[in-house]
Design a protein around this motif. Structure first.
Motif, PDB file in Angstrom:
ATOM      1  N   MET B   1      18.336  89.012 117.910  1.00  0.00           N
ATOM      2  CA  MET B   1      17.553  89.942 118.133  1.00  0.00           C
ATOM      3  C   MET B   1      18.924  91.062 118.506  1.00  0.00           C
ATOM      4  N   ASP B   2      19.513  91.351 117.639  1.00  0.00           N
ATOM      5  CA  ASP B   2      20.287  92.516 118.456  1.00  0.00           C
ATOM      6  C   ASP B   2      19.885  94.189 117.766  1.00  0.00           C
ATOM      7  N   VAL B   3      19.982  94.081 119.919  1.00  0.00           N
ATOM      8  CA  VAL B   3      19.249  95.579 119.659  1.00  0.00           C
ATOM      9  C   VAL B   3      20.504  97.049 119.566  1.00  0.00           C
ATOM     10  N   GLN B   4      21.853  96.496 120.485  1.00  0.00           N
ATOM     11  CA  GLN B   4      23.265  97.400 120.315  1.00  0.00           C
ATOM     12  C   GLN B   4      23.334  97.734 118.253  1.00  0.00           C
ATOM     13  N   PHE B   5      22.937  96.705 117.530  1.00  0.00           N
ATOM     14  CA  PHE B   5      22.593  97.018 116.110  1.00  0.00           C
ATOM     15  C   PHE B   5      22.504  97.900 115.614  1.00  0.00           C
ATOM     16  N   ILE B   6      21.366  97.108 115.704  1.00  0.00           N
ATOM     17  CA  ILE B   6      19.696  97.765 115.370  1.00  0.00           C
ATOM     18  C   ILE B   6      19.819  99.553 115.827  1.00  0.00           C
ATOM     19  N   ASP B   7      20.754  99.943 116.914  1.00  0.00           N
ATOM     20  CA  ASP B   7      21.206 100.902 117.932  1.00  0.00           C
ATOM     21  C   ASP B   7      22.311 101.724 116.712  1.00  0.00           C
ATOM     22  N   GLU B   8      22.971 101.370 116.320  1.00  0.00           N
ATOM     23  CA  GLU B   8      23.838 101.393 115.264  1.00  0.00           C
ATOM     24  C   GLU B   8      23.827 102.286 114.440  1.00  0.00           C
ATOM     25  N   LEU B   9      22.764 100.848 113.331  1.00  0.00           N
ATOM     26  CA  LEU B   9      22.420 101.319 111.988  1.00  0.00           C
ATOM     27  C   LEU B   9      21.332 102.638 112.111  1.00  0.00           C
ATOM     28  N   ALA B  10      20.284 103.018 113.512  1.00  0.00           N
ATOM     29  CA  ALA B  10      19.434 103.934 112.944  1.00  0.00           C
ATOM     30  C   ALA B  10      20.520 105.060 113.523  1.00  0.00           C
ATOM     31  N   ALA B  11      21.465 105.261 114.132  1.00  0.00           N
ATOM     32  CA  ALA B  11      22.096 107.095 114.938  1.00  0.00           C
ATOM     33  C   ALA B  11      23.247 107.077 113.708  1.00  0.00           C
ATOM     34  N   ASN B  12      24.138 105.832 113.314  1.00  0.00           N
ATOM     35  CA  ASN B  12      24.748 106.589 112.679  1.00  0.00           C
ATOM     36  C   ASN B  12      24.556 106.388 111.176  1.00  0.00           C
TER      37      ASN B  12
END
Lengths: 252, 234
Positions: B1-12
């Motif tokens: 689980m890569d929360v950073q990557f998920i955040d990147e997808l959601a934000a950008n």
């Protein structure tokens, strides 16, 4: 894995609601226990512990398909009240990232919360018996995870999600009404597990097979988690013994 | 689980689903989740899964990431289903398909909606301590993950975590121990900041959303139709 995340679509609605209800109740108990403490101190501590649990899950462990949880360690550090809320927070975030079901957040939080509470309780007991923090933490971890896995199996057994029961009921009914029962199973609608009549023999057989899979896969995970938690406990006891002091009066 | 990557997808991310209102996506996701779970036969579950894939495909090239995330609950569902595979393969199949659909719904929601927006919705039904901890846990995660990565890099530069698995796990334990000690200091800093900022029982969310647009109505209508069809198939 040391800890099974129950996915969506597996547990019948009454159990989902019961899980949410019990979680709400326990959150109320935890909030009551924390009501006398400074909220500005409690919230960051719960948040940091939740973040640490999430962080540990992302650590690249050299055993295939396994990740750490640190629920037991959270219980050891924070106690049951803060620890239970931290477990709920982690399960909410996990559910949103498809790590465990959204509808079963309550049940998953209960299992995580059980690990937290057992971690707190067992650490206090083991610390009196074992001189080395590594041994005390490792044993507390294995026992807590063993019990929580058994509780998860209890949920599975309790929800009667065994399809054998459905098969038996269908076949009996069809045999009574039709002369060609063999292929009719495929056309029979799959009923919700909770609706099934009980057939103790097949239920036990299927649960035994499932338990064998879970315990054998889980044992490796418990060993990994125990080794890491033991190392952390040893490290923290040397550097900041107050953080893991079982006699600390602030824990509830 | 890569929360950073998920955040990147959601934000950008820039897709139609990113443009939809967060509360609309949450409502549509809840409805599709209900449809996924309500499916009782493999065919109904497959139909719900196809509808969810259609919904998720609106996130364009992010679909493969969401599908990869949705495979995780499939692994667990597969474990549960394994013991039934001989006695009732149809139910085993239904359970696995349901878990995929449900996982894909959650993955699509979180890869197209910033966590803050999702938390803002969740916090309306949660006690203040839980919702505040949720916000702060997410923020703390990104601070601690940087520190963990630095420590792991340092371990690698000094020759690695160890040869045997036992050595590696002990090293990981010590690395996490360092992060935990630092997190205790971070907790103290957060406490002081909260006091200075006048924290009073709850972190207030000032999020305001614009009125729904045609895309938002379309999403809701789509999700309701899927649920209706799945219920009809029962």
């Amino acid at each position: 894995m040391s800890h099974l995340h129950i996915p969506d679509g597996l547990i019948p609605l009454p159990w989902i609601l019961a899980g949410i209800g019990l979680t709400v109740l326990l959150v109320c108990v935890a909030l009551r226990a924390l009501s006398m403490r400074d909220r500005a101190r409690v919230v960051p501590r719960i948040a940091t512990l939740s973040a640490l649990m999430l962080l540990a899950m992302g650590l690249p462990i050299p055993v295939l398909g396994y990740h750490l949880n640190l629920t037991v360690l959270t219980g050891m550090i924070a106690g049951p009240a803060e620890g239970f809320i931290a477990a709920l927070v982690v399960n909410l975030i996990l559910a949103l990232t498809a790590h465990g079901g959204i509808t079963v957040v309550g049940l998953n939080a209960l299992i995580g919360g059980l690990e937290v509470c057992l971690g707190w309780l067992l650490w206090r007991s083991c610390r009196r018996v074992f001189r080395r923090p590594f041994a005390a933490a490792a044993i507390a971890t294995v026992v807590a995870l063993l019990i929580s896995t058994t509780a998860m199996l209890g949920i599975v057994a309790g929800t009667r999600i065994n399809p054998d029961l459905a098969l038996h009921r269908h076949s009996h009914a069809e045999l009574a009404e039709h002369t060609e029962p063999a292929d009719d199973h495929e056309h029979a609608e799959l009923e919700e597990p909770a609706d099934h009549e009980h057939a103790p023999g097949s239920d036990v057989g299927s649960l035994k097979a499932f338990a064998a899979i879970v315990y054998s896969a889980g044992a490796v995970g418990w060993a990994v988690e125990a080794l890491v938690v033991g190392s952390i406990a040893e490290f923290i006891t040397k550097s900041r013994p107050d953080m893991l002091d079982p006699g600390s009066g602030r824990r509830v | 689980m890569d929360v950073q990557f998920i955040d990147e997808l959601a934000a950008n991310g820039r897709t139609p689903l990113h443009d939809a209102l967060p509360w609309v996506k949450i409502a549509a996701s809840a409805t599709l989740l209900a449809a996924s779970i309500a499916a009782r036969t493999p065919s109904a579950a497959a139909a719900a899964a196809a509808a969810v894939v259609m919904f998720a495909s609106a996130s364009r090239n992010q679909l493969r990431h969401a599908v990869a995330m949705a495979l995780y609950p499939v692994f667990f569902a597969g474990l549960f289903a394994l013991s039934w595979i001989r006695s009732n393969p149809l139910l085993a199949l239904t359970v696995v398909i349901r878990s995929f659909s449900a996982g894909l719904v959650a993955a699509t929601l979180i890869t197209t909606t910033p966590f803050v927006d999702v938390f803002a919705a969740i916090s309306r039904v949660m006690p203040a301590i839980v919702s505040d901890a949720l916000f702060m846990a997410y923020r703390s995660f990104f601070i601690l993950v940087d520190e963990l990565q630095d420590l792991l890099r340092a371990v690698r530069l000094r020759g690695g975590a160890g040869r045997s698995i036992m050595e590696q796990l002990r090293t990981y334990g010590q690395v996490l121990g360092v992060v935990i000690l630092h997190s205790a200091d971070m907790t103290e800093r957060m406490y002081r900041v909260m006091i200075v900022r006048g924290y009073s029982q709850r972190i207030q969310s000032a999020r305001e959303w614009p009125p729904p647009r045609p895309l938002d109505y379309l999403l809701i209508a789509y999700a309701m139709t899927v649920l209706g069809l799945v219920l009809a198939l029962r």
